[in-house]
Design an enzyme around this catalytic site. Structure first.
Site, short mmCIF file in Angstrom:
data_model
loop_
_atom_site.label_atom_id
_atom_site.label_comp_id
_atom_site.label_asym_id
_atom_site.label_seq_id
_atom_site.Cartn_x
_atom_site.Cartn_y
_atom_site.Cartn_z
N PRO A 9 0.79 -1.23 0.00
CA PRO A 9 0.00 0.00 0.00
C PRO A 9 0.83 1.28 0.00
O PRO A 9 1.84 1.37 0.70
CB PRO A 9 -0.83 -0.11 1.29
N ASN A 10 0.37 2.22 -0.79
CA ASN A 10 0.93 3.58 -0.89
C ASN A 10 2.26 3.67 -1.64
O ASN A 10 2.79 4.76 -1.83
CB ASN A 10 1.08 4.23 0.51
N ARG A 17 4.25 11.06 -1.99
CA ARG A 17 4.17 10.84 -0.54
C ARG A 17 5.53 11.12 0.12
O ARG A 17 6.57 10.62 -0.33
CB ARG A 17 3.70 9.42 -0.24
N TYR A 22 10.81 9.04 1.35
CA TYR A 22 10.83 8.04 0.27
C TYR A 22 11.46 8.53 -1.03
O TYR A 22 11.51 7.76 -2.00
CB TYR A 22 9.39 7.54 0.02
N ASN A 73 8.09 -5.55 -1.01
CA ASN A 73 8.01 -4.44 -0.07
C ASN A 73 6.55 -4.39 0.38
O ASN A 73 5.71 -3.82 -0.31
CB ASN A 73 8.42 -3.11 -0.73
N ALA A 76 3.19 -0.80 4.72
CA ALA A 76 2.66 -0.80 6.10
C ALA A 76 2.24 -2.19 6.57
O ALA A 76 2.27 -2.48 7.78
CB ALA A 76 1.49 0.18 6.20
N HIS A 79 4.28 -4.48 9.07
CA HIS A 79 4.25 -4.40 10.54
C HIS A 79 2.96 -4.94 11.15
O HIS A 79 2.80 -4.90 12.36
CB HIS A 79 4.45 -2.93 10.95
N GLU A 97 13.02 -9.15 1.31
CA GLU A 97 12.24 -7.99 1.76
C GLU A 97 12.99 -6.69 1.44
O GLU A 97 14.20 -6.63 1.60
CB GLU A 97 12.06 -8.12 3.28
N HIS A 99 12.76 -2.35 1.97
CA HIS A 99 12.15 -1.10 2.45
C HIS A 99 12.98 0.05 1.92
O HIS A 99 14.22 0.05 2.06
CB HIS A 99 12.08 -1.05 3.98
N ARG A 106 13.18 4.35 12.50
CA ARG A 106 11.91 5.07 12.54
C ARG A 106 11.09 4.70 13.79
O ARG A 106 11.65 4.27 14.78
CB ARG A 106 11.16 4.85 11.22
C1 DQA Z 1 8.19 1.13 3.75
C2 DQA Z 1 8.31 1.34 5.26
C3 DQA Z 1 6.97 1.07 5.94
O1 DQA Z 1 7.10 1.26 7.34
C4 DQA Z 1 5.92 2.05 5.41
O2 DQA Z 1 4.67 1.77 6.00
C5 DQA Z 1 5.84 2.06 3.94
C6 DQA Z 1 7.08 1.96 3.15
C7 DQA Z 1 9.49 1.50 3.01
O3 DQA Z 1 9.61 1.11 1.86
O4 DQA Z 1 10.36 2.19 3.57
O5 DQA Z 1 4.77 2.27 3.37
O6 DQA Z 1 7.95 -0.25 3.51
#
Ligand code: DQA
Length: 145
Positions: A9-10, A17, A22, A73, A76, A79, A97, A99, A106
């Site tokens: 997501p996102n 964003r 990012y 990836n 959110a 977690h 994985e 990020h 963080r």
């Molecule tokens: C993320 C880190 C996550 O905590 C966050 O919710 C994201 C992006 C990252 O790529 O740094 O949406 O996965």
């Protein structure tokens, strides 16, 4: 060698964003980079992005028998999602994985990674280059088996 690249997501909001966290590169740029890196490494990739946990679970399940490995990836859902962890364990494909940000530096709520428990390696804090490193890592892993 076929690798599934999953973004949660996102991630489709990259460039818009929180650019301080990012970066300023857009999701379309990430998609282009992933294809370029795949070509450079001589691997086949399919890209998938979803804002929905169940869709990501469905896609991981569908990877069984169709892909050699997964770069993920989970954003959110990293977690929170035991369902994504269980799906990765169910298909038992080597997964790496990624990020974009350094989640270890963080908020407390980002310090647990459920998906990471089913992954052979994690790259974080490298920006978009983390996906490149994950593809290289997975390729080397698959070739050394
Ligand atoms: C993320 C880190 C996550 O905590 C966050 O919710 C994201 C992006 C990252 O790529 O740094 O949406 O996965």
């Amino acid at each position: 060698m076929k690798i599934l690249v999953i973004n949660g997501p996102n991630i489709n909001m990259l460039g818009i964003r929180e650019p301080g966290v990012y970066g300023s590169q857009s999701f379309a740029q990430l998609q282009r980079l992933l294809n370029e890196w795949a070509q450079e490494l001589g691997i086949e990739i399919e890209q998938f992005q979803s804002n929905h946990e169940g869709s990501i679970v469905d896609k991981i399940q569908a990877a069984y028998g169709n892909f050699d490995g997964i770069v993920i990836n989970p954003a959110a859902y990293t977690h929170t999602s035991i369902a994504i962890l269980d799906a990765l364990k169910a298909v038992a494909l080597p997964a790496v994985e990624v990020h974009i940000s350094d989640v270890s530096a963080r908020e407390d709520f980002r310090q647990i990674s459920y998906a990471g428990m089913a992954c052979i390696h994690t790259f974080m804090g490298l920006g978009l280059e983390g996906y490149h490193q994950a593809m290289i890592y997975l390729k080397n892993h698959l070739e050394s088996r």
